[in-house]
Design an enzyme around this catalytic site. Sequence first.
Site, PDB file in Angstrom:
ATOM      1  N   ASP A 106      -3.149   6.272   3.538  1.00  0.00           N
ATOM      2  CA  ASP A 106      -2.645   4.849   3.586  1.00  0.00           C
ATOM      3  C   ASP A 106      -3.135   4.466   4.901  1.00  0.00           C
ATOM      4  O   ASP A 106      -2.589   4.966   5.856  1.00  0.00           O
ATOM      5  CB  ASP A 106      -1.136   5.073   3.593  1.00  0.00           C
ATOM      6  CG  ASP A 106      -0.299   4.054   3.490  1.00  0.00           C
ATOM      7  OD1 ASP A 106      -0.826   2.812   3.440  1.00  0.00           O
ATOM      8  OD2 ASP A 106       0.844   3.847   3.779  1.00  0.00           O
ATOM      9  N   THR A 107      -3.841   3.166   4.879  1.00  0.00           N
ATOM     10  CA  THR A 107      -4.329   2.565   6.300  1.00  0.00           C
ATOM     11  C   THR A 107      -3.648   1.429   6.306  1.00  0.00           C
ATOM     12  O   THR A 107      -2.932   0.636   5.534  1.00  0.00           O
ATOM     13  CB  THR A 107      -5.755   2.292   6.020  1.00  0.00           C
ATOM     14  OG1 THR A 107      -6.165   1.403   5.082  1.00  0.00           O
ATOM     15  CG2 THR A 107      -6.609   3.712   5.944  1.00  0.00           C
ATOM     16  N   SER A 122     -18.656  -5.911  43.178  1.00  0.00           N
ATOM     17  CA  SER A 122     -18.596  -4.982  41.989  1.00  0.00           C
ATOM     18  C   SER A 122     -17.133  -4.478  41.725  1.00  0.00           C
ATOM     19  O   SER A 122     -16.891  -3.406  41.972  1.00  0.00           O
ATOM     20  CB  SER A 122     -19.487  -3.739  42.563  1.00  0.00           C
ATOM     21  OG  SER A 122     -18.991  -3.135  43.849  1.00  0.00           O
ATOM     22  N   GLY A 147     -14.734 -11.949  51.294  1.00  0.00           N
ATOM     23  CA  GLY A 147     -14.347 -12.173  52.321  1.00  0.00           C
ATOM     24  C   GLY A 147     -13.932 -10.846  53.023  1.00  0.00           C
ATOM     25  O   GLY A 147     -13.079 -10.939  54.132  1.00  0.00           O
ATOM     26  N   ASN A 158      -1.251  -6.768  -6.635  1.00  0.00           N
ATOM     27  CA  ASN A 158      -0.118  -6.335  -6.527  1.00  0.00           C
ATOM     28  C   ASN A 158       1.146  -7.223  -6.621  1.00  0.00           C
ATOM     29  O   ASN A 158       0.740  -8.438  -6.425  1.00  0.00           O
ATOM     30  CB  ASN A 158       0.178  -5.338  -5.538  1.00  0.00           C
ATOM     31  CG  ASN A 158       1.492  -4.356  -5.512  1.00  0.00           C
ATOM     32  OD1 ASN A 158       1.943  -4.008  -6.563  1.00  0.00           O
ATOM     33  ND2 ASN A 158       1.953  -4.187  -4.351  1.00  0.00           N
ATOM     34  N   HIS A 200      -1.965  -4.445   9.185  1.00  0.00           N
ATOM     35  CA  HIS A 200      -2.062  -5.208  10.332  1.00  0.00           C
ATOM     36  C   HIS A 200      -3.388  -5.497  11.127  1.00  0.00           C
ATOM     37  O   HIS A 200      -4.100  -4.294  11.314  1.00  0.00           O
ATOM     38  CB  HIS A 200      -0.986  -5.009  11.350  1.00  0.00           C
ATOM     39  CG  HIS A 200      -0.385  -6.125  12.351  1.00  0.00           C
ATOM     40  ND1 HIS A 200      -1.291  -6.553  13.265  1.00  0.00           N
ATOM     41  CD2 HIS A 200       0.584  -7.029  12.268  1.00  0.00           C
ATOM     42  CE1 HIS A 200      -0.758  -7.584  14.023  1.00  0.00           C
ATOM     43  NE2 HIS A 200       0.494  -7.501  13.386  1.00  0.00           N
ATOM     44  N   LYS A 214       0.967  -1.414   0.194  1.00  0.00           N
ATOM     45  CA  LYS A 214       0.036   0.141  -0.102  1.00  0.00           C
ATOM     46  C   LYS A 214       0.991   1.150  -0.067  1.00  0.00           C
ATOM     47  O   LYS A 214       0.631   2.297  -0.785  1.00  0.00           O
ATOM     48  CB  LYS A 214      -0.864   0.023   1.264  1.00  0.00           C
ATOM     49  CG  LYS A 214      -1.710  -1.015   1.398  1.00  0.00           C
ATOM     50  CD  LYS A 214      -2.843  -1.221   2.447  1.00  0.00           C
ATOM     51  CE  LYS A 214      -1.951  -1.394   3.798  1.00  0.00           C
ATOM     52  NZ  LYS A 214      -1.466  -2.713   3.847  1.00  0.00           N
TER      53      LYS A 214
END
Length: 637
Positions: free
Chosen positions: A110-111, A542, A471, A165, A114, A37
């Site tokens: 450009d991404t 909690s 406890g 490519n 991964h 890319k």
Amino acid sequence: MAHVSDLIATDISAYLKSHEHKSLLRFITCGSVDDGKSTLIGRLLYESKMLFEDQMEALEADSKKMGTQGEQLDFALLVDGLTAEREQGITIDVAYRFFSTDVRKFIVADTPGHEQYTRNMVTGASTADVAILMIDARKGVLTQTRRHSYLVSLIGIRNVAVAINKMDLVDYSEKTFKAIVEDYMAFAKDLGFGNITFIPMSAFKGDNITAPSENTPWYHGTTLMGYLETVQIDEERLQKLSFRMPVQWVNRPNLDFRGFAGTISSGIIKAGDPIRIQPSGRTSTIARIVTSDGDLEHAVAGQSVTLTLADEVDISRGDVLSGVDAPPECADQFEATIVWMHDEPMLPGRNYLLKIGARTVNAQVTHIKYQVDVNSMEHLAATQLALNAIGVCNISIDRQVPFDPYTENRDTGGFILIDRLTNNTVGAGMLHFALRRSQNIHLQHVDVDKAARSGIKNQKACVLWFTGLSGAGKSAIANNLEKRLHAMGRHTYLLDGDNVRHGLNKDLGFTDADRVENIRRVSEVCKLMVDAGLIVITAFISPFTAERRMARSLLEEGEFFEVFVDTPLDVAEQRDPKGLYKKARKGELKHFTGINSPYEAPKNPELRLETTKLTIEGATDAVIEALRQRGILPDLN
């Protein structure tokens, strides 16, 4: 000399003017790791003559330093700017680049390829018109290829160029090319793409990038640059939609001017047009369309403007201005697709912030209908969404917001989810439709309210929320406190963790998702009991900060009193009144807090009780004294 200067100035002006009227195409490159890319984008910048001399010199020097073979330039170095990217040979961040040709202007993202950085890919794709999906000819269609294709489809991109490519590494094999085309089409047939174009190429050597390659005489289609310059983007589509403008800012520079600023997301607006404001439903008329260059007669999708109205209407940031005849829906419960983008899983019932347009509201995922397997498109059952998971869910928010289905309008149908503690973006989503229940359920007014119920009991309703390890002594202290308060004539109710799980929550286990749901239900019960005017005492481990914050958020200021029963793990384990720690240590008890499930201790509780220093009576005295000091029960005797 002056004449030459005038000619130069005229030429520059003419160039800039022609450049200004070119259409703009936003596109992304995506695909799996090392599909090429960044090399492709570097090649496009190089071929479009968008590099300065110093950049070329730096590229040549960096290519030699990185060991590129022969005289070839490593074009990926133009884009992969982060040191970590250069060292690993992968793209981590989203890199945006601008270039232009005689035909069009381009902004390319450009991404990352991964899987770990899928969230960055979603960011880059959110504003794109076209996707270039890269496939390594040696590897074919991979899992990440399918994931990115599905995400591209979800985000609403309908024009896709599949760039096969590294054809130079498979001897420009037509057979390889056709096999990948057949494989990809079988997968993508149900993704809803309007147009898929396949191009065999080598970004490294320049085959079929700007000119047809002699190495692929069997290919008679367009080059990549030719595709980008001619792909038909329906620029008029947004203008044909109903008018929408989310209000980003109320512009009030002086007492004589009040306008509403924002970017028009769809439609056309003209001075004199009637409009509707959502969610209030009020109507008015456009008086002026104001810009930094003066007033306009009309404005279209994509323009940032300030609108003034003929009437004084209450409008706030996050409201949506729309046409009168086709306003957006308003709802507080939806079905949506969510792409989860955080290491911590998404748990139904947990509170998040949801940002849609300029409006931010409290939200919960109430139900995960299914998770999507990006390889098979199969719908899988899920109780949570992990990093990069994609699920269809029901969402509930704390107030009605205006929206359109994402397939109709990205701006008014897309949202992000934000973690309330860290303020990190943890998810991105697309609204499908409002749940029918959101229109059929309304709050019923009652005349006897919380103040009246508390008043007749001569007390202030509140929740005393005991939290700590198993406890630690929560139940013992809570039980003793209720006896003391009852003896003083107070109206109380004790909600104990074990007791609640015998009835209301008997269907829940001890996974993180079940713990979240357990506390959500208990919190809602506490809210009802406080509304009844009671002093509610709870004793629950909690373990998660987020759920304790959620319980607090359901009540008014001063009604939630958090008591941290602070006991070290080794001390609680020595006590082990129910033998649970022994079972957990033997592996017979999974998801046990403190052993194989985390406990997030309160950082700023209203009261901390160190049980290694206090008896049960001493701890109870400390709680009562704190109640006196805080004024929760000012008349306590």
